[in-house]
Design a protein around this motif. Structure first.
Motif, PDB file in Angstrom:
ATOM      1  N   UNK A   1       0.752  -1.211   0.057  1.00  0.00           N
ATOM      2  CA  UNK A   1       0.080   0.141   0.179  1.00  0.00           C
ATOM      3  C   UNK A   1       0.794   0.991   0.109  1.00  0.00           C
ATOM      4  N   UNK A   2       2.060   1.410   0.591  1.00  0.00           N
ATOM      5  CA  UNK A   2       2.829   2.315   0.555  1.00  0.00           C
ATOM      6  C   UNK A   2       3.871   2.334  -0.692  1.00  0.00           C
TER       7      UNK A   2
ATOM      8  N   UNK B   1      -8.418  -7.489   8.530  1.00  0.00           N
ATOM      9  CA  UNK B   1      -8.811  -7.428   7.151  1.00  0.00           C
ATOM     10  C   UNK B   1     -10.363  -6.605   7.150  1.00  0.00           C
ATOM     11  N   UNK B   2     -11.116  -6.513   7.990  1.00  0.00           N
ATOM     12  CA  UNK B   2     -12.201  -5.664   7.889  1.00  0.00           C
ATOM     13  C   UNK B   2     -11.865  -4.343   7.905  1.00  0.00           C
ATOM     14  N   UNK B   3     -10.786  -3.834   8.909  1.00  0.00           N
ATOM     15  CA  UNK B   3     -10.306  -2.592   9.029  1.00  0.00           C
ATOM     16  C   UNK B   3      -9.886  -2.034   7.564  1.00  0.00           C
TER      17      UNK B   3
ATOM     18  N   UNK C   1      -9.114   1.095   4.230  1.00  0.00           N
ATOM     19  CA  UNK C   1      -7.812   1.084   3.285  1.00  0.00           C
ATOM     20  C   UNK C   1      -6.715   1.255   4.198  1.00  0.00           C
ATOM     21  N   UNK C   2      -5.749   2.109   3.686  1.00  0.00           N
ATOM     22  CA  UNK C   2      -4.495   2.371   4.475  1.00  0.00           C
ATOM     23  C   UNK C   2      -4.698   2.902   5.833  1.00  0.00           C
ATOM     24  N   UNK C   3      -5.599   3.685   6.024  1.00  0.00           N
ATOM     25  CA  UNK C   3      -6.058   4.038   7.350  1.00  0.00           C
ATOM     26  C   UNK C   3      -6.469   2.860   8.088  1.00  0.00           C
TER      27      UNK C   3
END
Length: 284
Positions: free
Chosen positions: A43-44, A159-161, A166-168
């Motif tokens: 993601x980064x 995974x739900x978060x 997303x990245x947050x």
């Protein structure tokens, strides 16, 4: 009944009980974050090679500190080694929450693994706090079974978060893990008791560096033990690529939701939680 209570007390009181509790707490935080570390790197902006290098460098960093960790355990004491290492891991976990790039995230992860130098101190204080006839069962009850329990139910939460934020979301997961690590650090800081009575007052740099030569003693191990070591090493070499890149393959190639990574079937494919804890680190 009295015999059962007598056996249980060895595992829930004193240093052993503290390690049992804190290893369980650590597992709660790790279960929410570990399956998604490769996803976090991607993601980064990291690619597959970058992710692989991150794990490789982290293992090297861990090797460089855990080898002299035994010397530090016998010099500065079990308690001080554990306290320093635990707080360092807490600090690096908070840094992983705010990492602005995959390069810095990789650095913070490597520092976190290097902070695991106190692994010999954990084993030493556990053995020191158990009677000889309880060594095997004590290690099983405190450092093997409890850390597995949170992994049965908590990984999908991370995974739900990610699916929702997303990245947050993954930063929230690591913030939760950092908060758990803070609790562990406080508990260990104020409750663990020293078990080494004849610790030295000064650390010799020469002796610290000499500890690396202990690797040469592996060639003198009994043949049965050497075979076990080599087969375990080969197994980890075979499993590590799966632990490193399977999350990327499942999510970005197969199109699965992030929470799927937390399901037991995926965890079985990835083996025991090696992603967050490479071969040399069983528990923190």
């Amino acid at each position: 009944m009295r015999s059962i209570r007598s056996n249980i007390k060895y595992y829930v009181t004193g240093n052993v009980g503290i390690l049992l509790l804190t290893w369980f707490l650590y597992a709660i935080g790790n279960a929410v974050t570990s399956p998604y570390f490769s996803i976090y790197l991607k993601m980064l902006g990291a690619n597959a090679v970058d992710i692989g290098l991150t794990y490789s460098v982290s293992v090297v960093a861990q090797l460089m500190t855990i080898i002299p960790g035994g010397y530090l355990t016998d010099t500065m004491g079990r308690r001080l080694s554990i306290i320093i290492g635990t707080w360092l891991i807490t600090i690096t976990t908070y840094l992983m929450v705010i990492a602005p790039s995959w390069q810095l995230l990789a650095v913070f992860y490597a520092l976190s693994m290097a902070a695991g130098f106190y692994q010999p101190a954990l084993l030493a204080i556990l053995i020191d706090s158990l009677p000889p006839e309880k060594y095997a069962s004590g290690i099983l009850v405190t450092s093997v079974l409890p850390p597995q329990i949170p992994w049965l139910v908590l990984p999908p939460i991370g995974g739900l978060l990610i699916n929702k934020y997303g990245l947050l979301g993954i930063r929230f997961a690591y913030l939760f893990s950092a908060a758990i690590s803070t609790i562990v650090s406080i508990i260990r800081h104020f409750t663990i008791k020293e078990t080494l009575n004849n610790k030295s007052r000064s650390i010799s740099l020469r002796e610290l560096l000499r500890s690396y030569y202990s690797l040469g003693n592996m060639t003198h191990l009994p043949s049965d033990l050497l075979i076990m070591y080599l087969t375990t090493l080969i197994m980890y070499i075979a499993v590590m690529p799966i632990n490193t890149l399977l999350p990327i393959y499942v999510v970005y190639r197969l199109g699965a939701k992030h929470r799927i990574l937390g399901l037991p079937c995926i965890r079985l494919l990835r083996g025991l939680h090696i992603t967050r804890h490479p071969p040399l680190v069983l528990c923190r």
